[in-house]
Design a protein around this motif. Sequence first.
Motif, short mmCIF file in Angstrom:
data_model
loop_
_atom_site.label_atom_id
_atom_site.label_comp_id
_atom_site.label_asym_id
_atom_site.label_seq_id
_atom_site.Cartn_x
_atom_site.Cartn_y
_atom_site.Cartn_z
N ILE A 110 0.86 -1.19 0.00
CA ILE A 110 0.00 0.00 0.00
C ILE A 110 0.89 1.23 0.00
O ILE A 110 1.72 1.41 0.90
N GLY A 111 0.73 2.07 -1.00
CA GLY A 111 1.58 3.25 -1.13
C GLY A 111 1.21 4.35 -0.14
O GLY A 111 0.27 4.23 0.66
N LYS A 112 1.95 5.43 -0.22
CA LYS A 112 1.69 6.57 0.66
C LYS A 112 0.31 7.14 0.37
O LYS A 112 -0.19 7.08 -0.74
N ARG A 113 -0.31 7.64 1.42
CA ARG A 113 -1.61 8.27 1.27
C ARG A 113 -1.72 9.39 2.29
O ARG A 113 -0.89 9.51 3.20
N PHE A 114 -2.75 10.20 2.17
CA PHE A 114 -2.91 11.34 3.06
C PHE A 114 -4.13 11.14 3.95
O PHE A 114 -5.11 10.51 3.57
N GLU A 115 -4.04 11.69 5.14
CA GLU A 115 -5.12 11.64 6.13
C GLU A 115 -5.55 13.06 6.44
O GLU A 115 -4.74 13.92 6.78
N ALA A 116 -6.86 13.31 6.31
CA ALA A 116 -7.39 14.64 6.62
C ALA A 116 -7.34 14.88 8.13
O ALA A 116 -7.60 13.97 8.92
N VAL A 117 -7.03 16.11 8.52
CA VAL A 117 -6.98 16.50 9.93
C VAL A 117 -7.82 17.75 10.10
O VAL A 117 -7.69 18.71 9.33
N TYR A 118 -8.69 17.75 11.09
CA TYR A 118 -9.59 18.89 11.29
C TYR A 118 -8.79 20.15 11.63
O TYR A 118 -7.93 20.14 12.50
N ALA A 119 -9.10 21.22 10.92
CA ALA A 119 -8.50 22.54 11.15
C ALA A 119 -6.98 22.52 11.06
O ALA A 119 -6.29 23.28 11.73
N ALA A 120 -6.43 21.63 10.23
CA ALA A 120 -4.98 21.54 10.05
C ALA A 120 -4.71 20.90 8.70
O ALA A 120 -5.58 20.24 8.12
N PRO A 121 -3.50 21.07 8.17
CA PRO A 121 -3.16 20.44 6.89
C PRO A 121 -3.19 18.92 7.00
O PRO A 121 -2.97 18.35 8.09
N PRO A 122 -3.49 18.21 5.92
CA PRO A 122 -3.47 16.74 5.96
C PRO A 122 -2.07 16.22 6.23
O PRO A 122 -1.08 16.87 5.93
N ILE A 123 -2.01 15.04 6.84
CA ILE A 123 -0.72 14.42 7.13
C ILE A 123 -0.49 13.26 6.17
O ILE A 123 -1.44 12.63 5.68
N GLU A 124 0.77 12.97 5.90
CA GLU A 124 1.12 11.86 5.01
C GLU A 124 1.30 10.59 5.83
O GLU A 124 2.04 10.57 6.80
N MET A 125 0.62 9.52 5.41
CA MET A 125 0.73 8.22 6.06
C MET A 125 1.75 7.37 5.29
O MET A 125 1.69 7.29 4.05
N PRO A 126 2.70 6.74 5.98
CA PRO A 126 3.76 5.98 5.30
C PRO A 126 3.21 4.77 4.55
O PRO A 126 2.17 4.21 4.90
N ALA A 127 3.93 4.38 3.51
CA ALA A 127 3.61 3.16 2.79
C ALA A 127 3.91 1.95 3.67
O ALA A 127 4.70 2.03 4.62
N TYR A 128 3.26 0.83 3.36
CA TYR A 128 3.53 -0.40 4.11
C TYR A 128 3.26 -1.60 3.21
O TYR A 128 2.68 -1.49 2.13
N TYR A 129 3.70 -2.77 3.67
CA TYR A 129 3.46 -4.01 2.95
C TYR A 129 3.03 -5.07 3.95
O TYR A 129 3.33 -4.99 5.15
N VAL A 130 2.32 -6.09 3.47
CA VAL A 130 1.86 -7.19 4.32
C VAL A 130 2.04 -8.50 3.56
O VAL A 130 1.59 -8.63 2.42
N TRP A 131 2.71 -9.47 4.20
CA TRP A 131 2.83 -10.83 3.67
C TRP A 131 1.82 -11.72 4.37
O TRP A 131 1.68 -11.69 5.59
#
Length: 644
Positions: free
Chosen positions: A576-597
């Motif tokens: 799963i690649g990087k994605r963004f998370e919305a934050v109330y009254a603040a800029p969105p934050i970047e969520m790190p990529a990850y993998y699962v076996w």
Amino acid sequence: MKKKIFIAAAVVISSQLQAQQDSTKLLNEVVVTATKFPIKQSLTGKVVTVITREQLESNSGKSLTEVLNTQGGLIVNGITNSPGTNQDVYLRGASAGKTLVLIDGIPAYDVSGISGAFDLNLIDVNQVERIEILKGSQSTLYGSDAIAGVINIITKKGGDKKVNATANLSAGSYNTYKAAVGLNGTANKTNYNIQYTNLNSKGFSSAYDKAGNKNFDKDGIDENIFRANISQKITDKLLLKFTSQFSKYKTDLDASAFTDDADYTAATKNSLAGIGADYTFGNNIVHFNYNYNKTQRIYKDDSASIGGFAKYSKGEYNGKAHFIEAYTNLFIKKNTTVLIGADYRQQVTDQNYLSISSFGPFTTALGDSAKVNQLGVYASLVLKDLKGFSLEVGSRYNSFNKYGDAFTFSFNPSYLINNSIKIFGNISSGFKAPSLYQVYSEYRNPDTELKPEKSLSIETGVQYEKENVNIRAVYFIRNVKDVIAFYSSGAPSYASYYVNADKQKDKGLELEAAITVDKIRFTINYTNLDGYIETKKGTKDTAFFNLYRRPKQTINLNAGFDICKNWNMNIGLQTIGKRFEAVYAAPPIEMPAYYVWNVYSSYKICKMAKAFIDLKNITDEKYFEVNGYNSRRFNFMAGVTLSF
């Protein structure tokens, strides 16, 4: 440690003895969701993915959404959070509520929710025969909410024998126990299937303890699902069908991200009941269906363990939906079929909410006057295999008593070359009606009525199939206007309400392949996604990326093989690649990529019994689907399936 696991996986794959049986012949597979009558995939230009019964049986121990989450272009957010977590379906990047869920071809909703999306926690994968995922706008055939596509969950029916009994018993991590039993058969022109499932798990804390020393409590689930299907052949021409399902579960919740709450619970009940009839005349069939859908959700927080703003809160949300349809497919000539149909939907909700804080009590309520009716009529013409050329054209007119009218169309040509290469292109429009909450709640627009969101989708692609290779590539564009957004004026009035204000523009590339190499069957899909929203700020248009929680790039890889005659194994990797998370009254934050076996293995003990084990996240990867909420580390389910 992780490197050792990767090497071991590679050794296992390369040293297998016998391959899984080939099942890459997809162009000749018959589907029903694309046209509402059986048709070979080679004869439709629509993009259809089928999850077969065999594939579902080789995923015993998984939930329905875990199976869906490995499909190309499809992300289900929340599947690795604590059991009972709300699970949002994002098909081709579209937001929640824009993918229509069908159960045996009938639309399923939760009309009390903000998005109207059906809760997939209420369906057990052991009760499912197969799944057809139809991508692209499908509002012409299926009406509102099918902007991104539809997921048709086709449930199990009776078998060929008079009596057949099945059982699935499993247990695993987080003190999780699951039992599913069923009885089905055919006797005296009566086909029946009865199934019951119980799931119980102690779970783990939904909220993430960032400090690591606050001893957050575990959040578990207790769920029961009962389903019964009965069909009776009255004459050679008339078939009657009866369906019912009752589901309920209670789950523990936390206050918010990083914040525990020991006594916050949610209880959900859902009842489905339907009757249908199929009447055959010549080569044609008239279908009639009626379905009733009732959902109740109760959220309650009533103790000294206060994790949120309120000292006490209780919300009750009830929704009822009636659906009636009649349609027929007329086989005019060998290569020509006409589909004509109409459907009527009525949706009603009543809701009430009470919270008590240091500022005093706060209440909201919606009476059962929150109601919408809609009537749709539609038709399509299907031309099949005219020297390799096939075409479907269709249109729908939808009339609402509240929102105004909507018109959609679809144009789906395809061309088959040498029975192995299919070239296709689709242009279709869609719509999503505003939810009852958006229209009737305290956040309703004070100035004007909301309009349905309307979309235009374009996709083009090619599919190649020969011997042990099946490859499909699709590029799509989707533009949505009159997107419903939540507006807040800020100080001093802080007026907040829903408006039709924005334009959403999404695009993406999907690559899928099923290949058998050296007796190993590989399946792989890759999705590249991008999108942004155009919104007005003052007198200017502003565009920004807004596909929150949806990764720009996703890869699913699976290798399956038979170790010996009765023992098979599947090894899966999801990145799963990087994605963004919305934050109330603040800029969105970047969520790190990850993998699962993941590793799944089953062994056929005898004709009537099979044992399985499902190892998930075997490298114990620490990641977060949603900021501030835990995801499952290494976990497993193991059990046995029985058939008598």
